[in-house]
Design a protein around this motif. Structure first.
Motif, short mmCIF file in Angstrom:
data_model
loop_
_atom_site.label_atom_id
_atom_site.label_comp_id
_atom_site.label_asym_id
_atom_site.label_seq_id
_atom_site.Cartn_x
_atom_site.Cartn_y
_atom_site.Cartn_z
N LEU A 1 0.83 -1.07 0.02
CA LEU A 1 0.08 0.11 0.05
C LEU A 1 0.97 1.29 0.08
O LEU A 1 1.86 1.35 0.66
N ASN A 2 0.60 2.41 -0.82
CA ASN A 2 1.17 3.49 -0.81
C ASN A 2 0.40 4.51 0.02
O ASN A 2 -0.62 5.05 -0.39
N MET A 3 0.92 4.90 1.17
CA MET A 3 0.16 5.81 2.01
C MET A 3 1.05 7.26 2.00
O MET A 3 1.99 7.21 3.01
N HIS A 4 0.60 8.02 1.19
CA HIS A 4 1.15 9.21 1.11
C HIS A 4 2.68 8.98 1.00
O HIS A 4 3.52 10.02 1.81
N GLY A 5 3.32 8.37 0.12
CA GLY A 5 4.59 8.19 0.23
C GLY A 5 5.35 7.17 0.82
O GLY A 5 6.50 6.81 0.71
N HIS A 6 4.49 6.61 2.11
CA HIS A 6 5.19 5.38 2.60
C HIS A 6 4.72 4.07 2.17
O HIS A 6 3.40 3.97 2.04
N LEU A 7 5.34 3.10 1.94
CA LEU A 7 5.17 1.95 1.40
C LEU A 7 4.86 1.01 2.62
O LEU A 7 5.82 0.57 3.23
N TRP A 8 3.60 0.62 2.57
CA TRP A 8 3.29 -0.62 3.72
C TRP A 8 2.97 -1.97 3.11
O TRP A 8 2.42 -2.07 2.00
N SER A 9 3.69 -2.89 3.64
CA SER A 9 3.44 -4.22 3.15
C SER A 9 2.18 -4.77 4.17
O SER A 9 2.71 -4.90 5.34
N MET A 10 1.21 -5.39 3.63
CA MET A 10 0.26 -6.04 4.63
C MET A 10 0.33 -7.52 4.08
O MET A 10 0.12 -7.97 2.65
#
Length: 922
Positions: free
Chosen positions: A290-299
């Motif tokens: 997921l791309n959250m305002h420039g932060h890449l989160w791995s779920m």
């Protein structure tokens, strides 16, 4: 021979060896279907797992969007007011910080941008900048600071963050500057200004001194006001987002790939029943970035034992059970064949019995003028009468006698309701039916018909076998109903939806939004100066302007938007897209198109529009409050001078209540003698003589004290109270001028302002002072009526006639605030103007601005060439006076000579002036 074949077939069905074959084949087929059902159950559970993964992704994104909307709301606060006090900030964000909807949100704040080399970046502070710098920690030599000015709620943890310099954290500083350069929201992880325990994340959004889309990229740093931010606990945030999805027995782990500890999860689902999901191999697993305002989160998602145990094998078991008994069910085919034969004989019997009476039924029903149809259900055949076909434009030999011929000609919007009603009849639930719908004619047109049918015959099971009915043409009745609907729901002048239809559509939109969590924008607009056009040029010309305005508004909106006229010169736009970009661009288009001149017969009329904007459900929870809010926002645009748009803010509610109270008090002010006049001297700049004064209206409120004219003149014009107030001003000022002609100077002259509303034909009868003045020669030249350029712009025969009457009665005319409106030389040549008054905005910068000096010089030269004299307003110092004298200006007024004075103070000032006048000679 046919009967022998039937008997052989029946013997074959009852033989034992055929039943054994059927049983073996049935068991083999059951086994194959059982295996297929198990595979299907596994595939279905895998699909549910993917759906859970997708739902989790959407839940996190939706939660982040909700927090982004909170940030957008705070941004709009700074868009509506460049300076926001701490009290205003707290009142605005309390609803968010105290809402249970945002449980992980622990702070909303504002970081002020300060550049020590740009004073404009710290001029709007609640404390002096030196005091602020004394409390801040910063690096010597660093000219840029970012103190946390506001943060809510004010608990102990947030209090420690207050007045900390965010730029001391290099990562946070980079994120803040990135947000200001890109004008986008940026997310930050843990920062030094974050005090609470747990992993904290920030959302930052820049706010500027002005609209972001109007600021050049090179000026963004200089025009930067600061950043609004919110801080939330990431573990609580993800727990709130994934709570519902986790109930499906799926385990989630979320990692921040941008962080240094990217393998340490931001969140992992709690375990149930002492289960450890990572210690066993899961049947289902997946990962999503997921791309959250420039932060890449791995779920990452894993199925639990409970989820895997939910695989539904009931269908496979049912297939096995059903398959065992399949051969027994097939044995009943012989009995079913016998039943069908008996039904066929029954149908033939009834058909013979009714053949003789069929023509009599049809003749009796066609005599009513309707078309007749006869439906044989078992044969799937419908016989249409000649009149039935003629009604649709077909000849007797055209159209096949099939139910599909009938159904295919029914309008797509009506077909489902027709089929549902016929199904009830065929299922034996109804004896008869009646319905209205549209049918396609041969020429391609649609015709409204009234269809009635009833069951004529049934079989032994009670199911209909024959249905008879009629078809009537009701197109004329429907057309009459449409005319009535148009009259009730459409504005007859503009063709737009009227108030009734608009509120009906608004109610539908509000109900839909409550169910789909979207937003709706309402733009309420009122035409500026329309009443002047209506009063001065007539209602027929006003109607033409409204029709043109309606066409322009309709051309501005999209297909999903709605334009309606509520009445008078009030229009409303309902926008399905409530995003700020779309709403504001559409508002700008409306302002631009309505500011263009309107061609009314042989004259041009100029109006503009005041727009108010409110968002549902952000600004109101129901349609009634929504319309109140948007009306208040529109009035705020009116107060700004019109030709602009304003978003609703909570402070407007208080302003509207204050305006309502002033309107009520204004009606009592004349009777209670709360008005009084002040007089400002007008000095001859060439002779130093004072024989002129301008009468200025004042209101001494019994409770609120002295109320400035700018706060109540507009209300008086809107409520038409300006007419009796203006009449009182004229009579009082003329009486005072007569007294001063006897006491001060025989040629004393009084200037009186007149509102454009007073030039309306309805108010002409109130000017009885005009006829009296024309009868007395000594009173000629005693009064100067001051008007605005706006009146001349929309002037018609009524205005021209009134100005001519002034000239005949010896009343002079002054053009007030010249140069600030739609100035045109043609108006000065067309109308009888005696004085031109230079607006104080041009006089203020004399000696400082060469442009204002050139404008004043041009106005004076132009006026003198047309035989007019010039009066300069707002003279406040000797420099301005000397420059105006050198330009040849005739008269002047302002605080350099005297402020507006009460009657007795004016007389004292006049006498002192006569003894010791200020020097006005060069």
């Amino acid at each position: 021979m046919f009967r022998m074949k039937i008997a052989s077939w029946q013997q074959l069905l009852t033989s034992r060896w055929l039943a054994a074959v059927i049983l073996v084949c049935g068991l083999q087929l059951t086994f194959v279907l059982w295996l297929n059902a198990r595979e299907h159950a596994e595939a279905l559970q895998a699909f549910k797992f993917r759906q859970a993964m997708l739902s989790a992704t959407e839940a996190i994104q939706h939660r982040m969007d909700a927090y982004r909307q909170v940030l957008t709301g705070v941004e709009h606060l700074y868009l509506s007011s460049q300076f926001v006090s701490s009290k205003e900030f707290r009142q605005f964000v309390d609803d968010y910080t105290q809402s249970a909807q945002f449980g992980s949100l622990n702070a909303i704040g504002f970081i002020k941008y300060i550049h020590l080399n740009y004073p404009e970046t710290f001029k709007e502070l609640e404390m002096p900048v030196k005091s602020l710098l004394a409390k801040l920690e910063f690096v010597q030599g660093d000219d840029e600071l970012a103190p946390v000015l506001y943060i809510e709620p004010r608990n102990d943890q947030n209090q420690e963050v207050l007045l900390k310099n965010a730029f001391l954290d290099a990562r946070l500083r980079a994120d803040l500057l990135q947000a200001s350069e890109t004008q986008e929201v940026v997310m930050s992880g843990q920062a030094s200004v974050s005090q609470p325990s747990g992993r904290q994340y920030f959302l930052h959004a820049p706010v500027y001194h002005g609209r972001p889309d109007e600021i050049a990229a090179t000026e963004r740093r200089r025009m930067l006001n600061g950043w609004v931010f919110l801080r939330f606990d990431i573990h609580a945030f993800l727990a709130e987002a994934l709570q519902v999805v986790e109930q499906r027995q799926v385990h989630f782990d979320v990692f921040d790939l941008n962080g240094k500890d990217g393998q340490i999860p931001l969140y992992h689902s709690p375990s149930h029943n002492d289960e450890h999901p990572h210690e066993r191999a899961a049947r289902f697993s997946a990962a999503q970035t997921l791309n959250m305002h420039g932060h890449l989160w791995s779920m990452r998602a894993r199925s639990t034992q409970a989820f895997e145990a939910m695989t539904d094998m009931d269908e496979a078991n049912e297939v096995a059970v059903i398959g065992v008994f399949t051969s027994l069910l097939l044995a009943g085919l012989a009995y079913l064949s016998m039943v069908l034969s008996r039904e066929r004989l029954t149908v033939e019997k009834y058909s013979q019995a009714l053949t003789s009476s069929e023509q009599r039924w049809k003749f009796a029903m066609e005599s009513t003028g309707d078309g007749v149809w006869d439906w044989s259900v078992l044969e799937s055949r419908v016989v249409f009468s000649d009149h039935w076909k003629k009604m649709l434009g077909f000849a007797p030999h055209e159209l096949e006698h099939k139910p599909t011929t009938w159904m295919q000609r029914i309008h797509p919007e009506d077909i489902e309701s027709v089929r549902a009603l016929q199904k009830q009849v065929l299922d034996g639930e109804r004896e008869q039916y009646a319905i209205e719908y549209r049918m396609l004619c041969k020429d391609g047109s649609w015709k409204w018909v009234f269809d009635r049918g009833m069951v004529l015959m049934r079989n032994e099971a009670g199911k209909p076998t024959r249905i008879l009915g009629t078809l009537a043409d009701i197109s004329k009745i429907k057309h009459s109903e449409e005319v009535v609907w148009q009259f009730a729901n459409v504005d007859t002048l503009t063709g737009l939806p009227n108030r009734r239809l608009f509120f009906e559509r608004l109610e539908q939109a509000v109900s839909a939004i409550r169910s789909n969590s979207q937003k709706l924008a309402i733009i309420f607009l009122d035409l500026d100066r329309f009443k002047e056009v209506n009063d001065s040029q007539g209602h027929d010309q006003g109607d033409k302007l409204l029709m043109q305005a309606a066409k322009r508004l309709s051309a501005c909106v999209g297909n999903k938007d709605l334009v309606a006229r509520l009445g008078g010169d009030e229009f409303v736009l309902m926008l399905a897209d409530a995003t700020a970009g779309y709403v504001e661009s559409l508002a700008q288009r409306v302002l631009q198109t309505l500011s263009q001149p309107f061609q009314l017969d042989d004259a041009l009329a100029y109006v503009s529009a005041s727009l108010g904007i409110a968002i549902f459900p952000d600004d109101a929870s129901n349609k009634e409050d929504l319309m109140k809010r948007v009306d208040q926002a529109m009035y705020a645009s009116k107060q700004k001078g019109g030709n602009c748009f304003t978003y609703f803010t909570p402070r407007m509610q208080q302003h509207a209540e204050n305006r309502m109270r002033l309107s009520h008090d204004l009606r009592q002010a004349i009777a209670n003698q709360e008005f009084f006049l002040e007089y400002q001297p007008v000095v001859s700049l060439q002779t130093n003589q004072v024989i002129k004064a301008e009468a200025l209206l004042r209101w001494q409120h019994p409770v609120k004290g002295l109320i400035p004219p700018m706060e109540f003149i507009g209300i008086a014009e809107d409520n038409l109270l300006i007419a009796p107030i203006g009449e009182w001003v004229f009579k009082t000022a003329i009486a005072q001028c007569k007294a001063w002609r006897n006491a001060l100077h025989p040629q004393f002259q009084m200037a009186i302002n007149k509102s454009p509303v007073q030039f309306a034909p309805d108010h002409r009868k109130q000017e009885d002072w005009l006829s009296e003045m024309g009868k007395v020669p000594e009173q000629r030249g005693m009064v100067v009526v001051e008007i605005t350029e706006r009146l001349l712009l929309d002037a018609n025969a009524h205005v021209s006639e009134r100005l001519a009457q002034y000239r005949h009665a010896g009343v002079q005319v002054a053009l007030d605030d010249f140069g600030t409106g739609y100035s045109a030389l043609s108006y000065l040549k067309k109308f009888s103007i005696d004085y031109v008054k230079i607006d104080r905005s041009f006089v203020r910068e004399l000696g400082v601005s060469s442009e204002d000096g050139a404008l004043c010089q041009a106005i004076i030269v132009m006026a003198h060439s047309l035989g007019m004299q010039v009066i300069a307003e707002g003279i406040e110092n000797l420099r301005q006076l000397r420059i105006l004298q050198e330009m040849g200006c005739d008269f002047g007024q302002g605080y350099y000579f005297s402020p507006p004075l009460r009657t007795e103070d004016f007389v004292a000032w006049y006498q002192a002036w006569q003894r010791h006048p200020l020097s006005t000679t060069r």
